[in-house]
Design an enzyme around this catalytic site. Structure first.
Site, PDB file in Angstrom:
ATOM      1  N   ARG A 185       0.816  -1.208   0.000  1.00  8.98           N
ATOM      2  CA  ARG A 185       0.000   0.000   0.000  1.00  8.98           C
ATOM      3  C   ARG A 185       0.860   1.272   0.000  1.00  8.98           C
ATOM      4  NH1 ARG A 185      -3.700   2.412   4.454  1.00  8.98           N
ATOM      5  NH2 ARG A 185      -5.214   3.604   3.230  1.00  8.98           N
ATOM      6  N   HIS A 242       0.515   4.310  -2.717  1.00  7.35           N
ATOM      7  CA  HIS A 242       0.245   5.686  -2.306  1.00  7.35           C
ATOM      8  C   HIS A 242       1.403   6.618  -2.642  1.00  7.35           C
ATOM      9  CE1 HIS A 242      -3.463   5.352   0.425  1.00  7.35           C
ATOM     10  NE2 HIS A 242      -3.402   4.269  -0.314  1.00  7.35           N
ATOM     11  N   ASN A 261      -3.717   8.837   3.840  1.00  6.88           N
ATOM     12  CA  ASN A 261      -2.485   8.203   4.305  1.00  6.88           C
ATOM     13  C   ASN A 261      -2.404   8.013   5.815  1.00  6.88           C
ATOM     14  OD1 ASN A 261      -1.469   7.963   1.710  1.00  6.88           O
ATOM     15  ND2 ASN A 261      -0.465   9.966   1.772  1.00  6.88           N
ATOM     16  N   HIS A 273      -5.979  -5.836  -3.268  1.00  6.24           N
ATOM     17  CA  HIS A 273      -6.834  -5.949  -2.090  1.00  6.24           C
ATOM     18  C   HIS A 273      -7.091  -7.403  -1.709  1.00  6.24           C
ATOM     19  CE1 HIS A 273      -8.744  -1.646  -2.205  1.00  6.24           C
ATOM     20  NE2 HIS A 273      -7.466  -1.661  -1.869  1.00  6.24           N
TER      21      HIS A 273
END
Length: 355
Positions: free
Chosen positions: A72, A76, A104, A205
């Protein structure tokens, strides 16, 4: 139980008719950006990849959830002004950093620590020659592989950015989990990512957790009609109110294994976020979801290609940026250099705000 057997039978029948077409649609490997290469550290740090992998093997034995956290962080980072490790920078006296932006706030502190630990291990063997951006990319790749996902090569040679994005720029660059396919496709098209990239990257995911605040819109004030009723009952027990602060797994079938079960979840109306379930609800992406649900190899192939593609977004190379001594702060500069870079930062932030 009966519905599960029916779905399994459907998948078998569906796969025989669909796989040949889906396989033909698999994305070719993306080109390598100028300044990156698969042999970038061969002379300066020839054992780089084995250092990263062995370190993470040990870390994941203690906390397998760290794999999703590292993946992740890479997402990001790349979606906000490119893969330049800007998400690792702490806020400055002039304002908060990317980590302080709402999307975040749930990035795992353990993931940031793991990247720092990796840098320390690499520096001990090779010196300060590997960028934080490359460490982040390698950590994400190995998080996928060590969780059961595909093994693939990634080009290296990224440099670390000299500034982080503003709160507003970060918000604008990271689609919310409440987004539908239209919003997602529009956001990714700006990065030259397509519908197959969207569905494949969403497959990340298959590991990790989601916070109640990210899917409470599907429970309150009433249940989203696209959500399986039994699945909804489970979520209500986890999030008994609209402001509950609990978490649940993203993939109910194999939450710690990187596989294609996430797409099976979507076909069973058991996707957690709106941004997940709408991939199956929307006709523009439904067939891609089906193809990945019945063919894990196809998903792995596309995921690897899409990750390499995403991992090259707006990369800094050559003399651009720097190789940070500490991933959380820019390298120290002389007073004259600081004045110049302050002007550059101001210009960059103005440009980002206007874009």
């Amino acid at each position: 139980m009966a519905s599960t057997r029916v779905l399994s039978l459907f998948l078998i029948i569906f796969s025989s008719a669909f796989l040949s077409e889906a396989e033909a649609q698999a994305q070719a490997p993306p080109p390598v950006a100028k300044g990156l290469s698969f042999t970038f550290y061969d002379s300066q740090c020839p054992k780089l990849e084995s250092i990263v992998r062995e370190h993470l093997k040990k870390a994941f034995k203690k906390d397998i959830g760290l794999a999703a956290g590292l993946l992740r962080v890479h997402f990001h980072d790349c979606f906000v002004q490119g893969c330049d490790a800007s998400v690792l920078l702490d806020g400055s006296a002039s304002g908060p950093g990317e980590q302080d932006a709402p999307p975040n706030l749930t990035l795992r502190p353990s993931a940031f620590k793991a990247i720092d630990d990796l840098r320390a291990a690499i520096d001990k063997k090779c010196g300060q020659v590997v960028s934080c951006a490359d460490v982040t990319a390698l950590a994400a790749r190995d998080s996928v592989f060590l969780s059961g996902g595909p093994e693939y090569r990634i080009p290296l040679g990224r440099r670390d950015g000299l500034s982080f994005a503003t709160r507003d720029a970060t918000l604008a660059s990271l689609p919310a989990p409440t987004s539908n396919v239209t919003v997602l496709l529009n956001a990714l098209s700006k990065l030259n990512l397509n519908d197959k990239d969207l569905v494949a990257l969403s497959g990340g995911h298959t590991i990790g957790i989601g916070h109640c605040s990210s899917f409470s819109n599907r429970l309150y004030p009433s249940r989203d009609s696209t959500m399986d009723q039994t699945f909804a009952k489970r979520l209500y027990s986890t999030c008994p109110s609209s402001n509950a602060d609990n978490t649940t797994v993203l993939d109910i079938r194999s939450p710690n294994t990187f596989d294609n079960k996430y797409f099976v979840d979507l076909m069973n109306r058991q996707g957690l976020f709106t941004s997940d379930q709408d991939l199956y609800s929307d006709g523009r992406t439904r067939e891609i979801v089906k193809s990945f649900a019945v063919n894990q190899g196809l998903f792995f192939e596309q995921f690897a290609a899409s990750m390499v593609k995403m991992g090259q977004l707006s990369v800094l190379t050559g003399r651009q940026g720097e190789i940070r001594a500490s991933c959380s702060v820019r390298n120290k500069r002389s007073q004259s250099e600081e004045g110049i870079w302050s002007l550059v930062d101001d210009l960059l932030q103005t440009t980002l705000a206007q874009s």
